[in-house]
Design a protein around this motif. Sequence first.
Motif, mmCIF file in Angstrom:
data_model
loop_
_atom_site.group_PDB
_atom_site.id
_atom_site.type_symbol
_atom_site.label_atom_id
_atom_site.label_comp_id
_atom_site.label_asym_id
_atom_site.label_seq_id
_atom_site.Cartn_x
_atom_site.Cartn_y
_atom_site.Cartn_z
ATOM 1 N N UNK A 386 0.821 -1.207 0.026
ATOM 2 C CA UNK A 386 0.087 0.033 0.116
ATOM 3 C C UNK A 386 0.622 1.219 0.050
ATOM 4 N N UNK A 387 0.514 2.134 -0.577
ATOM 5 C CA UNK A 387 0.945 3.624 -0.621
ATOM 6 C C UNK A 387 0.878 4.296 0.932
ATOM 7 N N UNK A 388 -0.155 3.890 1.473
ATOM 8 C CA UNK A 388 -0.520 4.619 2.675
ATOM 9 C C UNK A 388 -1.050 3.640 3.614
ATOM 10 N N UNK A 409 1.974 12.370 19.696
ATOM 11 C CA UNK A 409 3.176 13.044 19.098
ATOM 12 C C UNK A 409 3.348 12.522 17.624
ATOM 13 N N UNK A 410 2.640 11.477 17.173
ATOM 14 C CA UNK A 410 2.830 11.157 15.854
ATOM 15 C C UNK A 410 1.698 11.487 14.882
ATOM 16 N N UNK A 411 0.585 11.840 15.472
ATOM 17 C CA UNK A 411 -0.577 11.756 14.877
ATOM 18 C C UNK A 411 -0.687 12.675 13.598
ATOM 19 N N UNK A 412 -1.320 12.429 12.438
ATOM 20 C CA UNK A 412 -1.476 13.668 11.429
ATOM 21 C C UNK A 412 -0.372 14.039 10.751
ATOM 22 N N UNK A 413 0.651 13.080 10.595
ATOM 23 C CA UNK A 413 1.787 13.479 9.752
ATOM 24 C C UNK A 413 2.484 12.162 9.024
ATOM 25 N N UNK A 414 2.920 12.450 7.855
ATOM 26 C CA UNK A 414 3.279 11.503 6.982
ATOM 27 C C UNK A 414 4.655 10.811 7.479
ATOM 28 N N UNK A 449 -11.829 12.879 11.661
ATOM 29 C CA UNK A 449 -12.059 12.751 10.278
ATOM 30 C C UNK A 449 -10.835 13.645 9.578
ATOM 31 N N UNK A 450 -10.512 14.607 10.321
ATOM 32 C CA UNK A 450 -9.338 15.356 9.677
ATOM 33 C C UNK A 450 -8.012 14.578 9.242
ATOM 34 N N UNK A 451 -7.864 13.798 10.291
ATOM 35 C CA UNK A 451 -6.782 12.938 10.237
ATOM 36 C C UNK A 451 -6.728 11.830 8.846
ATOM 37 N N UNK A 452 -8.158 11.429 8.784
ATOM 38 C CA UNK A 452 -8.373 10.449 7.722
ATOM 39 C C UNK A 452 -8.034 11.327 6.421
ATOM 40 N N UNK A 453 -8.721 12.427 6.410
ATOM 41 C CA UNK A 453 -8.547 13.106 5.165
ATOM 42 C C UNK A 453 -7.153 13.372 4.828
ATOM 43 N N UNK A 454 -6.312 13.661 5.948
ATOM 44 C CA UNK A 454 -5.045 14.104 5.580
ATOM 45 C C UNK A 454 -4.238 12.933 4.974
ATOM 46 N N UNK A 458 -2.175 12.395 1.579
ATOM 47 C CA UNK A 458 -0.746 12.000 1.779
ATOM 48 C C UNK A 458 -0.548 10.805 1.057
ATOM 49 N N UNK A 459 -1.394 10.013 0.852
ATOM 50 C CA UNK A 459 -1.271 8.736 0.101
ATOM 51 C C UNK A 459 -1.234 8.682 -1.267
ATOM 52 N N UNK A 460 -1.746 10.057 -1.934
ATOM 53 C CA UNK A 460 -1.796 10.184 -3.385
ATOM 54 C C UNK A 460 -0.613 9.987 -4.336
#
Length: 460
Positions: A386-388, A409-414, A449-454, A458-460
């Motif tokens: 998987x890409x993401x 500390x880790x959430x919401x970033x690639x 929901x914002x995390x999921x959108x992010x 980022x996986x595109x």
Amino acid sequence: MRVIALSAEDDFEGWRDAARALASARVPPSEIVWQMGEHPADLFGDEAVLEPATPAALRVPRAFLDLAQSVILHSDPQRFALLYTLLAGLIEAPKRIEDRADPLVRRLEEMAKQVRRDIHKMRAFVRFREIADDAGPRFVAWFEPEHHIVRANARFFMDRFANMRWSILTPELSIHWDGETLSEAPGASRADAPSGDAIEDVWKTYYASTFNPARLKTNAMLKEMPRRYWKNMPETALIGELVAGARQREIAMVQTARESLGGNIAGAWERLRDEAMGCTRCHLYKHAAQTVFGEGPVDARMMFVGEQPGDQEDLSGQPFVGPAGQMFDRAMADAGIDRAAVYVTNAVKHFKFEQRGKRRIHARPDAGEISACRWWYAQERLLLRPEMTVALGATAARQILGKTVTISAMRGRAIDLPEGGVGWVTIHPSFLLRLPDKARAEEEYALFVEDLKGAARAGK
Ligand code: URA
């Protein structure tokens, strides 16, 4: 008294058809004798003749049929009668199949589990040795299953060793494959199978290339490999050597395994899932109903990793279908992500719980259980690439990153993953279910929901 003669020890269809007819006619379990072989009509006279089925009246939960298909392969001679007793009970109370405290349901589930384990052991421990017959090389193996699983396992060996001519000899039944057709012959004895020759080197190489160091860390490999099979296995001589080069081999294995699939990822995924059904890598299989494997398209771009199946997932065999799953579905929809297009799995694939009366209360998997299950997660990743990869909660984060992290500390970033692709950490949806304050729960939901959108971006 009715005597029902089944054609073979694993005659599921024969049992099912007879049981359907008998249950439709409300014949009580105490009036039936289940037997193997020819019908001894003279013993019981006309009563032994079974009426034609009237299946219209009978609706049986799918879970029962799945259970029966496994239990029929068990070596316990009582299995046909026990299954029929449950079937007869389900007519009045179809929900009984879901009652984990029901002693008959538990007994049958334990039997099904033993069968699944035996199927897995045969797949893992059969060792072929090469002989030559009139038509050329043939690979012959001796195996002693505990249950009547040989026929049920034949397809696996036909697929895996499609281009070889092979025979598997067992005390009850022998099966032969000539590259096109499978044939059966009576049981054999160990002396009929060759012992030790040139093929041992091939097995040693094969074994070295499939050796998994994570197993050794937990010592699960030695546990999984019952001593009674060791004498058939040339590669046991190699264990010490394997430990030394394990990591290198694991990396090489990942590459060769994918190359050797020849594009059939879906087929390989199905085989992997089938193997996971018999998983005994840690102790959790002992109490869970089944392995809950990942689900979704094998070409999915995004993979979501949860913690472990819950009560409902354990019963249904699918990830994220219970209350946390519903919360997950809602958030995915609000984030504009189609769940049907992503792959959803868990860090740990058996339900861990504490039994309190009739209730099974979720218990967190520990580090040993997470790392024992890493094997399946790694194989899923190997196939899907998987890409993401989105980790839902701390257990999943530990699985995808290989270390303990704090979600905040880790959430919401690639995060670059060592084996390729990008990781993303967020909360577990069950966290939202536990928040008593409505306003806080809404806030946290919006962040989720914002995390999921992010992650989708980022996986595109
Ligand atoms: N929670 C999880 O982490 N996974 C499931 O499949 C269900 C609930």
